[in-house]
Scaffold this active site. Structure first.
Site, short mmCIF file in Angstrom:
data_model
loop_
_atom_site.label_atom_id
_atom_site.label_comp_id
_atom_site.label_asym_id
_atom_site.label_seq_id
_atom_site.Cartn_x
_atom_site.Cartn_y
_atom_site.Cartn_z
N ARG A 166 0.72 -1.27 -0.06
CA ARG A 166 0.06 0.03 0.01
C ARG A 166 0.72 1.30 -0.01
O ARG A 166 1.63 1.54 0.95
CB ARG A 166 -0.95 -0.06 1.29
CG ARG A 166 -1.76 1.33 1.15
CD ARG A 166 -2.90 1.13 2.32
NE ARG A 166 -2.64 1.08 3.88
CZ ARG A 166 -3.61 1.16 4.49
NH1 ARG A 166 -4.84 1.41 4.33
NH2 ARG A 166 -3.22 1.13 5.80
N ASP A 448 -3.88 2.82 14.15
CA ASP A 448 -2.96 3.61 13.01
C ASP A 448 -3.66 4.90 12.78
O ASP A 448 -4.39 5.64 13.50
CB ASP A 448 -2.90 2.83 11.80
CG ASP A 448 -4.28 2.55 11.26
OD1 ASP A 448 -5.40 3.28 11.58
OD2 ASP A 448 -4.38 1.79 10.28
#
Length: 543
Positions: A166, A448
């Protein structure tokens, strides 16, 4: 170490000798080619985001696009068939690109591993370069790691998780790498460096260059990725369609363009993913100025909340209609090793979440910790005997545009506990991020950037609208500043003066305080704080 640069390229960050080949002249030239071709359009699309937000503030709420109705109504087109290594994705593990994590994730027993340069990675120059170094070794199956405590990590024999990467989102820049005097797109940098070094090699090893694409807000942004893929493949003489990208539907705007996004990427598409935490963040952010969209405590917004349930059902139907995977969301819980009762309760929530996903028709799910792989896999194995559920078309699903943004049926309250929790999580996460750590266990959840963004944005929203807690307390700038001071004092007392002084908490407090007053709002904490982790090679100075 100084490093030779390609024409028009400037590298401002220090480069350790082991990373020199990652930034070879041909690799730099490849990044520069993609930057020159696409950065102008990237900036135009980011400006379209700004304009669309102004329209929302003026009362024009999002809906399905009339100009692309023909794409949604055409039953004949399909995306590419699943690529090698992506047919069965029942459990995907995600995590940052540090060396030990990469090894543990590949060994975890998950079918696939998303190596993350985005939300679980604080994008220091060191993290970005070491991550690319680790990716190159991982693709070639020559990665190992000796920990300071003497423990040695290496890849196991036999089948490993299929690797997906990603890159950072279109809104980010990489300020250590300039092309023609301009910072390169972080998306282009992350993608180009990985693809240059590993595109052909991954194909040779039987899988391919596979990606997760984050935070898009329109099909035009997907078209930009598709064009980038085509040029990249052409430049390296790799057949078009070799790259595959799974798009995270993690913005409220993208939810209205899911079929169009698959269509734009159809030769490169490997499906869509329910990026649930960023999706909640986007919902709050896009509608933050409208009091009708005031949401309760973060913990009360679950996947059974009506607007979240509508988005999930529409995503599964859309993916299976076009022949691609519909991936479920993240289980943020992590094992609680010192409290069996709390651990049992957390694991029960994970089981219920994964059962809901597989029964809804998802083809796979995400976990953040290796110890959760077996739990999730057992549930999918029991209820999904085939490699996927593409045959479940969910033709029963009827979702309107208003269903996707309706706050009717949202249950829960704004509580003082939720207010304090948001301050605590945002502060702790931002402090860790400023130290270069983007994946942080807080209160037995793996936080996160996405989960921290919910906390930060809710604080802004509640202050801006002078919301009241369930016990009648008005949430004002003065009150959140008081709570922020209290939290900082608690942390200082816990750490002691010396450790507190060496921490990034004072800096994190300054950043957080500036964006929760209900006035100015930063679209992303990662862009808000990014300059604080940019290191110039001239004396290692901070920007």
């Amino acid at each position: 170490m100084s490093i030779a640069t390609a024409k028009g390229v400037s590298i401002l960050g220090p480069v350790k000798p082991q990373y020199a080949d990652i930034l070879s002249i041909p690799a730099q030239e490849f990044v520069a080619t993609l930057h020159r071709a696409f950065n102008g359009r990237r900036k135009e699309l980011l400006q379209k985001r700004v304009q669309r937000e102004k329209e929302i503030d003026a009362g024009k709420l999002p809906d399905f696009l009339p100009e692309t109705k023909w794409i949604r109504d055409d039953p004949t087109w399909k995306a590419a068939a699943p690529a090698p290594g992506l047919i069965d994705r029942r459990v995907e593990i995600t995590g940052p690109v540090d060396r030990k994590m990469v090894i543990n994730a590949l060994n975890s027993g998950a079918l696939t591993y998303m190596a993350d340069f985005e939300d679980s990675n604080a994008p220091t120059w060191e993290n970005c370069l070491s991550g690319q170094f680790n990716m190159r070794d991982a693709v070639r199956r020559q990665i190992d790691f000796a920990a300071p405590n003497g423990k040695f990590y290496k890849l196991k024999e036999g089948k490993l998780a299929t690797l997906l990467v990603r890159p950072r989102g279109w809104h980010m820049e990489e300020k250590h790498f300039l092309v023609d005097g301009e910072p390169v797109s972080a998306s282009i940098f992350d993608f180009a460096i990985y693809f240059f070094h590993n595109g052909a090699e991954s194909v040779r090893r039987g899988f391919g260059p596979y990606f997760y694409l984050p935070k898009m807000e329109s099909h035009l942004e997907a078209r930009l990725w598709n064009d980038c893929f085509n040029l990249a493949q052409d430049c390296l003489a790799i057949p078009r369609g070799t790259i595959r990208g799974t798009v995270l539907i993690e913005t409220i705007m993208a939810a209205f363009e899911m079929e169009e996004i698959i269509y734009e990427l159809r030769d490169h598409s490997s499906g869509l993913n329910c990026g649930r935490w960023d999706y909640i963040f986007s919902f709050i952010k896009k509608f933050r100025n409208n009091p009708k969209f005031l949401l309760p405590d973060r913990g009360d917004i679950t996947m059974t909340t009506p607007f979240m349930d509508a988005y999930v059902r529409l995503l599964i139907k859309t993916c299976h209609k076009r022949g691609v995977h519909a991936m479920g969301g993240m289980a943020a819980f992590i094992p609680i090793k010192d409290n069996a009762t709390a651990n049992d309760a957390a694991m029960a929530k994970v089981r219920a979440d994964k059962l809901r996903e597989v029964q809804a028709g998802h083809d796979g799910t995400w976990v953040a910790h290796p110890d959760l792989v077996k739990l999730a896999k057992d549930i999918f194995d029991k209820h999904m005997p085939a490699p996927n559920q593409l045959y479940i078309l969910r033709e029963d699903v009827k979702v309107t545009g208003s269903d996707l943004i309706s706050t009717q049926g949202v249950k829960g309250n704004i509580t003082d506990k939720g207010l304090r929790m948001n301050i605590d999580v945002a502060l702790q996460y931002m402090e860790a991020w400023l130290r270069g750590n983007g994946c942080v266990p807080i209160h037995n959840l793996m936080e996160d950037a996405a989960t921290a963004e919910i906390s930060r944005s809710q604080l802004w929203q509640w202050v801006h609208h002078r919301a009241k807690t369930s016990d009648g307390k008005e949430i004002t700038p003065e009150y959140v500043n008081q709570l922020l001071d209290e939290e900082i004092n608690t942390i200082k007392n816990r750490l002691g003066e010396k450790k507190f002084g060496a921490s990034k908490f004072p800096q994190a407090k300054t950043f957080l305080a500036g964006t929760i007053q209900g006035r100015e709002y930063s679209d992303f904490l990662t862009t808000l704080c990014y300059d604080a982790i940019v290191t110039l090679s001239s004396g290692g100075a901070k920007l």
